[in-house]
Structure formats: C-alpha cells, structure tokens
Enzyme design. Structure first.
Site, mmCIF file in Angstrom:
data_model
loop_
_atom_site.group_PDB
_atom_site.id
_atom_site.type_symbol
_atom_site.label_atom_id
_atom_site.label_comp_id
_atom_site.label_asym_id
_atom_site.label_seq_id
_atom_site.Cartn_x
_atom_site.Cartn_y
_atom_site.Cartn_z
ATOM 1 N N GLU A 55 0.819 -1.206 0.000
ATOM 2 C CA GLU A 55 0.000 0.000 0.000
ATOM 3 C C GLU A 55 0.859 1.265 0.000
ATOM 4 O O GLU A 55 0.511 2.260 -0.639
ATOM 5 C CB GLU A 55 -0.951 0.011 1.203
ATOM 6 N N TYR A 100 9.389 9.950 -3.831
ATOM 7 C CA TYR A 100 8.890 10.133 -2.457
ATOM 8 C C TYR A 100 9.690 9.238 -1.491
ATOM 9 O O TYR A 100 9.159 8.363 -0.831
ATOM 10 C CB TYR A 100 7.401 9.804 -2.353
ATOM 11 N N TYR A 138 -5.923 5.902 5.221
ATOM 12 C CA TYR A 138 -6.117 4.965 4.108
ATOM 13 C C TYR A 138 -5.280 3.701 4.300
ATOM 14 O O TYR A 138 -5.787 2.578 4.195
ATOM 15 C CB TYR A 138 -5.760 5.621 2.772
ATOM 16 N N ASP A 156 -9.176 5.868 -1.423
ATOM 17 C CA ASP A 156 -8.099 6.389 -2.256
ATOM 18 C C ASP A 156 -8.716 7.110 -3.451
ATOM 19 O O ASP A 156 -9.934 7.303 -3.523
ATOM 20 C CB ASP A 156 -7.152 5.268 -2.688
ATOM 21 N N CYS A 210 -13.970 2.238 -13.878
ATOM 22 C CA CYS A 210 -14.411 3.623 -13.674
ATOM 23 C C CYS A 210 -13.211 4.554 -13.809
ATOM 24 O O CYS A 210 -12.771 5.208 -12.851
ATOM 25 C CB CYS A 210 -15.074 3.765 -12.304
ATOM 26 N N CYS A 226 -25.638 4.061 -10.863
ATOM 27 C CA CYS A 226 -24.750 5.205 -11.092
ATOM 28 C C CYS A 226 -25.515 6.385 -11.695
ATOM 29 O O CYS A 226 -25.969 6.337 -12.840
ATOM 30 C CB CYS A 226 -23.596 4.804 -12.005
#
Length: 375
Positions: A55, A100, A138, A156, A210, A226
C-alpha cells in the site's frame, strides 16, 4: 442514500440514516470474483507486513510499476525484522525510481518501532496503527480490513471517483469536510463481513473500469445505481481540484573524473531526497549560463575550481511540483582541495560501482549513460 443539509449548519452535508442499495455489495464482489485481478504479488499472502509495504508503494504509483519493486523488496526484506535491521542505504537503493523517498525511510523507521514496541507484530487497532510513521487513515484501513478482516473502509483516488459518480457528489476530498463525508459514505457501504474483499473490489473497479477518462460504463456492475452514467455526466465527476502549475528549474551537474574514478556525494538527511547520493551541482541564478552556474556551485560547495571538458548530456525529469532540466558536464579539478560543506559524506567511486548507490531518478539516467559510454 440521501444527503441533506443540516439546519444547524447550512451547506454541511451529512448522511441521512445508513445507506443501502439492494444487492450493491453482492454485485460488486461477484464482479471482482469474475473479473478482478487475483495474481498480483501482494494478493498471494496477505500478511499485515506485505499489505503495508504494497500500500505504501502503490501510493500515487501504477500497479505495473510497483510489481517488480515489490518482488525485489520481498526477496531482500521478506520479513519486518529483516527490514528493521537493514542499512538505510540498502533500503533506499531498493526504492530508487519510485520517488517520495520519505516513504522508504518511514518503512524502515516503522519496522524498527514495531520490532521494538510491538514485539515485531503490526498492531491491529486503528489507534495504535495510526501512531506509526507514514501510516495514514487509508493505509491503516487497508491493513486492518485486508490483513486483519476488520470492518474498516478505505478511501483512495479510485474509490473517491467511483463514489462521486454513483451519487453525483461534489465532494472530491479537497478539504477535511469533503474528505470526512466520503469516509462516512464508504463506511456505510461496507458489508458486515468481507470488508477486505469489498475494499479491494471497490479500488479495482476504479482502477480498471471507472477510469478518470473514458470510463467503461457498460462493463460496470454498478451501472444501474450510477447517477452520472444515467445523466451522461461521468466526465464532470469528481469535480476537478485546481492544479498548482509546476515550477521549471534549470540545474547544472558535474561528473568529476580523477584516475578512473568519479566524485559523488550523499545528501544530508531530511528534505525530498535526503540520504541519496548525487553528482554535485546546483540551480541557475539569474543571467547565468550552465557552465557559469556549475563553476560557481562547485566552488561554493566543494572549494575547488573546475575545468569543464565537455557537455555530456541533458536530462529532463518531472517531479510532482516541479520539472527539472539537468545540464551535465564532464569535468576535472583544476585547482584546490576537495572540502565539501553541503553534504553528509563524499567518495570517489569507480564507474562500474555507481549503480550500487541509491541516486535520485534524474541521476540514475546519468549513471546509465556513463556505464554505456564506458562500454
């Protein structure tokens, strides 16, 4: 579900009772069973450690990019204990290219904390897990639901997009109020059991169906629920956040040669790329040429005068908030004694050994060219 404005706080959206759609979770989980990806390496053994590492790696990074990094990581650090006891430079080398770098440092730091304070076991309560460096709501939700089977939501970018389109929500998570509403909605959707699978299915739907652009609505198991699909407004949801223009930066760097070795230096701990090695150099000042910039920076940072032999290459690299053009020169020291002041340590390294050190992504491009140039 109905979102309503409260009388006491006009404009504030709250959930009006628990939200349910008949068969919502069943349709999503059936779709995931039939069409979701099941062979991703972190799905094979969902221990808290493996879920946590995956993650962190997947934050703002595509799955296809993460797969080789995750596999290499688990080969070198198969257990939390191995990670806790690894050298930081080795950890950063395994992270090289993911960006990062604070994420990698936090993984090692957190592994040490878990080893020392939690008997080597990832904590299984929200309060405790949120105390760990680099673990936000998260990541905590993913670990607790997927590895521990707890009824905890995740949120997320993929989940936000699906929620926004299904319910025509203006919330995009751009502020704490908007974010809290999305968390509340996601929590209300969780089934009583199987939250880990449900969370993974929701994220998978956002990642593969999506999509941000040109969503594959005909393949969506939730299309009958939807609202955006029914109104043809998929492209308007979620409302886009205002983007901050990226800053352009011009930098010069020196590949300094001496007796078949090359000078490199390690950045001080802290900052965006702290702890990584680099070729010396710096940013242009107004009116400077690339060569003038390099001569000034090396004199200031190393106390030596350079002889610039030739332009070696130009590297362009984009970071989240800025774009760098790096002008790279082959150089030799003309006069002076090397006495760096802006780095943690420095060394002279054989060309073929450069790729054993952790470097920022832009510098990695230089190293590849140097090694190929030698051959």
């Amino acid at each position: 579900m109905r979102l309503r404005q409260t009388k006491s706080c006009p404009g504030k959206l709250t959930l009006n009772n628990a939200f349910t759609i008949d068969g919502f979770a069943d349709r999503l989980l059936t779709w995931f069973d039939q069409h979701g990806r099941k062979n991703l390496p972190w799905q094979q053994d969902t221990t808290p450690y493996r879920v946590w590492v995956s993650e962190i790696m997947l934050q703002q990074t595509q799955v296809k990019t993460v797969i080789p990094y995750f596999e290499r990581w688990m080969k070198s650090f198969p257990t939390l204990k191995k990670l806790a006891r690894a050298e930081e430079s080795t950890v950063l080398k395994h992270w090289e290219g993911l960006g990062y770098y604070s994420r990698a440092r936090n993984l090692k730091k957190t592994a040490q904390i878990i080893l020392n304070n939690y008997a080597g076991k990832v904590p299984d309560s929200m309060d405790e897990i949120l105390k760990l460096p680099g673990v936000g709501r998260y990541t905590a939700g993913a670990i607790l639901s997927i590895a521990f089977g707890q009824k905890v939501p995740v949120l997320d970018g993929n989940v936000k997009r699906v929620l926004s389109r299904i319910f025509l929500l203006k919330e995009n998570g751009s502020n704490s109020q908007s974010e809290n509403i999305l968390w509340e909605i996601m929590h209300s959707l969780l089934p009583e059991t199987g939250s880990g699978d449900f969370n993974q299915a929701f994220m998978e739907l956002g990642a593969t169906v999506c999509l941000p652009k040109n969503p594959l609505c005909l393949l969506c198991p939730l299309k009958q629920n939807c609202k955006a699909q029914k109104t043809g407004e998929q492209g308007l949801y979620p409302p886009r956040k205002l983007k901050t223009p990226s800053t352009k930066i011009e930098v010069s760097a020196a590949v300094i040669l001496r007796r078949n070795k090359i000078y490199i230096q390690k950045r001080k701990v802290g900052g965006l790329m702290g702890g990584l090695w680099e070729f010396p150099g710096g940013k242009f000042e107004p009116g400077e040429s690339a060569e003038q910039c390099l001569s000034r920076e090396i004199k200031e940072e190393m106390g030596v005068a350079l002889h610039i032999d030739e332009k070696f290459m130009t590297v362009k690299h984009s970071y989240t908030r800025f774009r760098v053009t790096l002008h790279v020169f082959l150089c030799r020291i003309r006069s002076g004694r090397v006495s760096p002041t802006e780095c943690e340590k420095w060394d002279w390294v054989k060309r073929e050994k450069l790729d054993t050190y952790p470097f920022p992504a832009a510098n990695v491009k230089i190293i590849k060219r140097l090694i190929n140039h030698q051959n």
